[in-house]
Enzyme design. Structure first.
Site, PDB file in Angstrom:
ATOM      1  CG  ASP A  87       2.452  -1.987   7.551  1.00 49.60           C
ATOM      2  OD1 ASP A  87       3.580  -1.681   7.953  1.00 49.60           O
ATOM      3  OD2 ASP A  87       2.249  -2.879   6.698  1.00 49.60           O
ATOM      4  CD  GLU A 105       8.697  -3.438   6.172  1.00 50.16           C
ATOM      5  OE1 GLU A 105       8.608  -4.464   6.853  1.00 50.16           O
ATOM      6  OE2 GLU A 105       7.756  -3.053   5.433  1.00 50.16           O
TER       7      GLU A 105
HETATM    8 ZN   LIG Z   1       5.301  -2.756   8.113  1.00 49.71          ZN
END
Ligand SMILES: [Zn+2]
Ligand SMILES: *[C@@H]1O[C@H](CO)[C@@H](O)[C@H](O)[C@H]1NC(C)=O
Ligand SMILES: *[C@@H]1O[C@H](CO)[C@@H](O)[C@H](O)[C@H]1NC(C)=O
Ligand SMILES: *[C@@H]1O[C@H](CO)[C@@H](O)[C@H](O)[C@H]1NC(C)=O
Length: 523
Positions: free
Chosen positions: A309, A341
């Site tokens: 991630d 993000e």
């Molecule tokens: Zn992510």
């Protein structure tokens, strides 16, 4: 720029012309950069199978290892590997001969340098934007006689006064605390206890602050805890925790009986604005009025190196960008690496907000690639539908469906609910979708039969943790999905035939159902 005299301008022109000429002269012995022969029609036209065939798992793995090394340089500042925005310590110990940039800045410089190697196939740009970043260093909540087990400080919470513990009675707030009138006068100097729901956490924190509360505690209407964020900082926000419904239950019972329950809240935190960059690469060739756009995010959370991630997604996008240079394209392809993000989709929000209507219209669709190789993966497709999302989103969804089916692979649909960088595109009328492999959700029995792995466990047991390293990525899933990303790029780079024209009505149905903005809850 000042106006130059005729003669000076002429010699400057000559200088520029010769500089330009030498730029395109292949130097003897040196290898011409990839893509330098973009103008040459020697390259074959983009073909999905041919692009997919160029995707090699070894290349992905090598990139993941490089990214982890960059995350490790983040240890200097954070004591563990991370690529969180703002991490950029430059080790200044010259003896180590180590001048590489660390963490997130290191990631940006790696992505940019890899793209620069591709010569003039792409136009590259950095988009700098201000990002609000919150850091909680320490926190504690004591409810009555017990230290709260479920308390989680909200994202972007301010600290308690003077970064010291504050003490007060828990004061029950009426309804869901979405209006000033719900806050009794006794909130002043005490700690507001508010139910989750109806309006954003940020609104509750602000109203509690305006009513004079020293802190606020939002309890869930579900048994679980709440991992939320206050969103855009306000001077009226007070230090705010989320707690589980289970933990709130006995307290609410006592308060109803007229008993007093006191609390001590403590948050040491800071909120700061920093500047960071989105990186954008667009093909020089292809119809510049009709672009297919895709992206992954370049940052990780502070807690870990973020190799799945979203190292996996951002490296997938990078590898596809590299392999695309072997082909000619009919339509423009625009790649993005978003920053911020994890702090709440900051980079993609900023990017879309800056688009003029004319620029917005050129983006035929946006494809989001976030977490491509979860260790206990499922092949997940965002359930983007034309009745709630901009028209074309469903056609994209079905492209993924068809590909998994054609390869004899199972897939599931997951909610298209604002948890990643597609959010701003959808809100601004641009069709979108994407694939993922699962975060903190739990794999079902049925999914175990469909994908292997272990039922009853998270798709990614290291989600947002220190263990999200190279070994946390399932290479089978990553390779499969990178081929599918290549297919999605190749399909639209070749043609938009059968893909709906852009429309401009923004469908309110999407916004109404949204509880997330990024991975954190906002309501
Ligand atoms: Zn992510
Ligand atoms: C864009 O950002 C990257 C990464 O920080 C940097 O290496 C590069 O020099 C920048 N390019 C320009 C043109 O500013
Ligand atoms: C797809 O799922 C079914 C169970 O629903 C399973 O029997 C089959 O083996 C799965 N296919 C693959 C390729 O994993
Ligand atoms: C990846 O997943 C596949 C399918 O579940 C499994 O066979 C394989 O062992 C996994 N690989 C790793 C490295 O975990």
């Amino acid at each position: 720029m000042a106006i130059l005299s005729g003669k000076a301008a002429f010699s400057l022109l000559l200088l520029l012309a010769s500089a330009n000429a030498s730029r395109f002269q292949p130097q003897a012995g040196a290898q011409a950069p990839l893509g330098a022969d973009v103008a040459a029609s020697k390259k074959p036209l983009i073909d999905s199978e041919a692009l997919q065939a160029r995707i090699k798992v070894d290349n992905l793995l090598t990139r993941a290892e490089e990214l982890y090394e960059i995350a490790k340089l983040g240890e200097e500042e954070y004591n563990h590997p991370t690529r969180v925005i703002g991490s950029n310590a430059v080790p200044d110990d010259a003896d180590r001969g180590n001048s590489r940039l660390a963490g997130h800045l290191g990631t940006l410089s790696y992505i940019y340098a890899e793209l620069a190697k591709l010569g003039d196939y792409y136009t590259l740009s950095n988009q700098s934007f201000p990002a609000v970043s919150g850091n909680v260093f320490e926190s504690r909540l004591i409810l009555g006689a017990h230290v709260s087990q479920s308390a989680a400080p909200m994202g972007l919470t301010p600290p308690t006064k003077d970064k010291e513990p504050v003490h007060g009675d828990l004061v029950y707030v009426e309804k869901d605390g979405c209006e000033a009138a719900n806050y009794p006068a006794s909130v002043k100097g005490n700690i507001a206890l508010v139910r989750r729901g109806t309006c954003p956490f940020g609104t509750k924190s602000k109203l509690a602050g305006q009513a004079g509360a020293k802190a606020a505690v939002v309890y869930n209407f579900e048994d679980d805890g709440v991992s939320g964020t206050l969103g855009t900082p306000s001077p009226d926000h007070v230090a705010t925790f989320g707690i589980s419904g289970k933990e709130a239950e006995p307290i609410l019972r006592d308060l109803k009986k007229g008993k007093t329950v006191d609390a001590i809240a403590y948050i040491d935190a800071e909120i700061k604005t920093i500047y960071t960059d989105n990186i954008i690469a667009q093909t020089v060739e292809g119809d510049q009025e009709n672009c297919v756009m895709l992206g992954g995010h370049s940052d990780s959370v502070a807690a870990g190196p973020g190799i799945n991630d979203d190292g996996s997604g951002s490296l997938t996008v990078l590898e596809v960008a590299k392999q695309l240079t072997h082909f000619r394209v009919n339509n423009c392809v625009r790649f993005a690496w978003w920053a911020g993000e994890e702090e709440g989709l900051l980079g993609s929000d900023y990017y879309v907000a800056q688009l003029t209507p004319g620029e917005n219209r050129k983006i035929r669709l946006f494809m989001d690639y976030d977490m491509m190789g979860s260790p206990n993966f499922a092949y997940q497709i965002y359930d983007a539908r034309n009745d709630v999302n901009p028209v074309g989103s469903q056609e994209l969804r079905d492209l993924y469906v068809d590909w998994y089916k054609a390869h004899g692979l199972n897939y599931t649909f997951i909610p298209f609910d604002g948890r990643s960088d597609y959010d701003a595109f959808i809100k601004h009328g641009i069709p979108g979708g994407g694939i993922a492999t699962g975060a903190e959700g739990i794999k079902t029995k049925q999914e175990q039969e469909m994908f292997g792995g272990v039922a009853g466990e998270w798709y990614d047991k290291n989600y947002h943790q220190i263990g999200d390293d190279v070994s946390n990525v399932n290479l089978t899933a990553w390779e499969v999905n990178t081929k599918l990303v290549a297919h999605s790029v190749a399909t639209y780079a070749l043609s938009f035939k059968g893909f709906p024209e852009r429309r401009f009505a923004v469908n309110k149905a999407y916004t109404a159902g949204i509880k997330h903005h990024g991975h954190k809850l906002i309501v």
